[in-house]
Scaffold this active site. Structure first.
Site, PDB file in Angstrom:
ATOM      1  N   TYR A 283       2.341  -4.456  -4.792  1.00  0.00           N
ATOM      2  CA  TYR A 283       1.118  -3.655  -4.668  1.00  0.00           C
ATOM      3  C   TYR A 283       1.353  -2.470  -3.738  1.00  0.00           C
ATOM      4  O   TYR A 283       1.810  -2.629  -2.601  1.00  0.00           O
ATOM      5  CB  TYR A 283      -0.005  -4.528  -4.118  1.00  0.00           C
ATOM      6  CG  TYR A 283      -1.364  -3.877  -4.168  1.00  0.00           C
ATOM      7  CD1 TYR A 283      -2.143  -3.974  -5.309  1.00  0.00           C
ATOM      8  CD2 TYR A 283      -1.849  -3.165  -3.093  1.00  0.00           C
ATOM      9  CE1 TYR A 283      -3.397  -3.375  -5.367  1.00  0.00           C
ATOM     10  CE2 TYR A 283      -3.101  -2.564  -3.136  1.00  0.00           C
ATOM     11  CZ  TYR A 283      -3.862  -2.678  -4.278  1.00  0.00           C
ATOM     12  OH  TYR A 283      -5.091  -2.083  -4.339  1.00  0.00           O
ATOM     13  N   TYR A 333      -4.274   4.257  -9.895  1.00  0.00           N
ATOM     14  CA  TYR A 333      -4.850   3.204  -9.054  1.00  0.00           C
ATOM     15  C   TYR A 333      -5.822   2.359  -9.862  1.00  0.00           C
ATOM     16  O   TYR A 333      -7.030   2.533  -9.781  1.00  0.00           O
ATOM     17  CB  TYR A 333      -5.542   3.875  -7.878  1.00  0.00           C
ATOM     18  CG  TYR A 333      -5.973   2.980  -6.749  1.00  0.00           C
ATOM     19  CD1 TYR A 333      -5.268   1.824  -6.418  1.00  0.00           C
ATOM     20  CD2 TYR A 333      -7.060   3.307  -5.964  1.00  0.00           C
ATOM     21  CE1 TYR A 333      -5.665   1.032  -5.364  1.00  0.00           C
ATOM     22  CE2 TYR A 333      -7.464   2.525  -4.896  1.00  0.00           C
ATOM     23  CZ  TYR A 333      -6.762   1.384  -4.607  1.00  0.00           C
ATOM     24  OH  TYR A 333      -7.155   0.613  -3.545  1.00  0.00           O
TER      25      TYR A 333
END
Lengths: 381, 142
Positions: A283, A333
């Site tokens: 991440y 994102y």
């Protein structure tokens, strides 16, 4: 019973969709169902996550796709901590017989609508931040990054290495928002946003949706795509995880996030050592979280992540390819849902021009700071 | 630990905001700040100092507290310099936020004021002289 991911789906990632979130959510979910070789009537569970109501509820997707009945429905109030967690919950629901086949999605107008980067996070801890102007997510991650870089002897060279390595992957990724090559000079010349982050250190917000289909491994074996087997998942909030998503006053060590806390459990459950993982999808809302994740998971030693990346070890020909779609930094994102989808595509051997050579096992993470989740996926062998 | 790269310069823009989101649990803390007092809750059974103020002690489970005033001195654990606007907050230019480990134990966020240079480990002290009401500010100890 073991569960597996059988398909993935996307809607286009854009900076201005001019579409409803529901339209994008249902497009990605329908695409994932079709990718798995299934019909909506085969799906009996839907789950998603959202921040401050920036998405549409699971029942709305089930309704629009005409699912005959929902046996599992879940809207999780979390950000990037959620994707691996939701996959793990889906696997558990399938393993306990609550449902047979479950969608996990993230959908939002993250660029043209409510932008997470500009959200002043409310909650019981907000008063301790709001008056200071300490209100944006980039600031919190930067606060951790300053301490982490100093304590581990790393610095801006190491952040730059992450940004450049991931951009190299994005050049051939048609889904990626940022596809231009990134030179060291361009990086160094880009202005500071929040010290130590420059613009290339920060994810790029997008509109779009991404979904995966979780079902039993037994069933997945009868479907067209090779199963991505869910070997282990883990969610973890360490001691003092805070009063809300932004509160880190009670968290003692800004140099270690949830990856350090869940590592042992995750790899023990997966029956693998960190060194046996063939690639990783970490991440990366900001470059620093890639360094912290690689070190936290024990994929490299403490303080070694930046040099490892700068040496090319996380590139397509390296020992441990990392963030093979360009990551959230370059692809966009989707809060880590696309991080999960990329891991699945790689395990299935559908990694386009960025297909990694060895793709039988990987680790995926979701989240940046106090709490988060992770999983180990393998091929079916 | 590497320190030279972690030095920042002056404090930056003045505080324009007032705390938002003060609730029944945190009201006492912010009431203290308006009187130039840095207050924490002290568990009467185990002595733990709580910041943020919490409805019960995470260590012993007690909800019996004394209010204790802290010296307002501490050490910079980390810092962040905000170089450009990121949201709709009023913007007066770059500013620095500190994570301060107070000498008595608890940790707090604060704005840096004054002209000192800070890095990890810098000694700082609360400065109530130039603040917006209810906003905690620290300056470098010289």
């Amino acid at each position: 019973m073991t569960a597996a991911i059988a398909g993935v789906g996307f809607s286009p990632f854009t900076r201005e969709s001019r579409r409803s979130v529901l339209s994008q959510a249902t497009e990605a979910c329908a695409a994932a169902i079709a990718d798995a070789g299934l019909r909506p009537a085969d799906v009996d569970g839907v789950s998603c996550f959202m921040l401050l109501n920036d998405s549409v509820p699971a029942v709305s997707v089930a309704t629009v796709l005409g699912m005959p009945q929902l046996r599992y429905g879940l809207d999780l109030q979390l950000g990037g901590q959620a994707p691996c967690y939701l996959v793990g919950l889906a696997a558990a629901a399938i393993e306990t017989g609550m449902a047979d086949t479950i969608l996990v999605y993230r959908a939002l107008n993250g660029r043209s609508g409510a932008r997470v980067g500009a959200m002043p996070f409310p909650g019981p801890g907000a008063a301790y931040r709001s008056g200071l102007g300490y209100t944006a997510y980039a600031m919190f991650v930067a606060m951790w990054a300053q301490r982490f870089l100093a304590e581990t002897g790393q610095g801006s060279d190491d952040l730059r290495a992450v940004a450049m390595a991931q951009r190299a992957y994005a050049i051939d990724n048609p889904r990626a928002i940022r596809r231009q090559p990134l030179s060291a000079e361009e990086y160094d010349n880009s202005p500071l946003v929040v010290d130590p982050f420059r613009a290339p250190d920060c994810t790029t917000e997008v509109d779009g949706a991404c979904a995966v289909v979780v079902t039993s491994l037994e069933r997945a074996r009868d479907l067209p795509r090779p199963p991505a087997v869910i070997r282990a998942t883990s969610y973890r909030g360490g001691h003092g995880s805070g009063l809300d998503i932004a509160d880190h006053l009670e968290w003692a060590d800004y140099t270690r996030n949830y990856t350090s806390w869940l590592r042992d459990d995750l790899f023990r459950a997966a029956g693998l050592a960190p060194s046996e993982v063939q690639f990783a999808e970490i991440y990366d809302c900001f470059t620093s979280t890639v360094l912290m994740g690689l070190e936290g998971l024990g994929l490299v030693g403490r303080g070694e992540a930046g040099a490892f990346i700068a040496q090319g070890q996380t590139g397509i020909d390296g020992d441990l390819p990392v963030n093979t779609n360009g990551g959230l930094l370059a692809e966009g994102y989707l809060h880590g849902m696309n991080t999960v989808a990329e891991a699945v595509l790689q395990i299935q051997g559908r990694g386009r021009n960025q297909q990694v050579a060895r793709h039988d096992s990987c680790v995926v993470t979701s989240g940046a700071l106090m709490d988060g989740s992770a999983m180990v996926l393998t091929s079916d062998c | 630990m590497r320190k030279p790269d972690t030095i920042v310069e002056r404090a930056g823009a003045p505080v324009l905001s007032v705390p938002r989101g003060v609730d029944e649990d945190s009201a006492g803390f912010f009431a203290g700040l308006t009187r130039d007092e840095l207050l924490v809750l002290e568990s009467t059974s185990c002595g733990t100092l709580l910041l943020p103020w919490l409805p019960r002690c995470p260590i012993c489970g007690s909800s019996e507290f004394r209010i204790r005033r802290l010296a307002g001195t501490g050490t910079v654990y980390s810092w962040v310099r905000v170089c450009r606007p990121l949201n709709d907050e009023p913007w007066q230019g770059p500013f620095t936020v500190l994570t301060v480990d107070l000498d008595e134990g608890p940790r707090i966020f604060a704005r840096l004021v004054g002209s000192g240079r800070v890095g990890l480990g810098t000694r700082v002290i609360a400065d109530y002289s130039r603040g917006a009401e209810g906003v905690l500010q620290f300056e470098v100890v010289t």
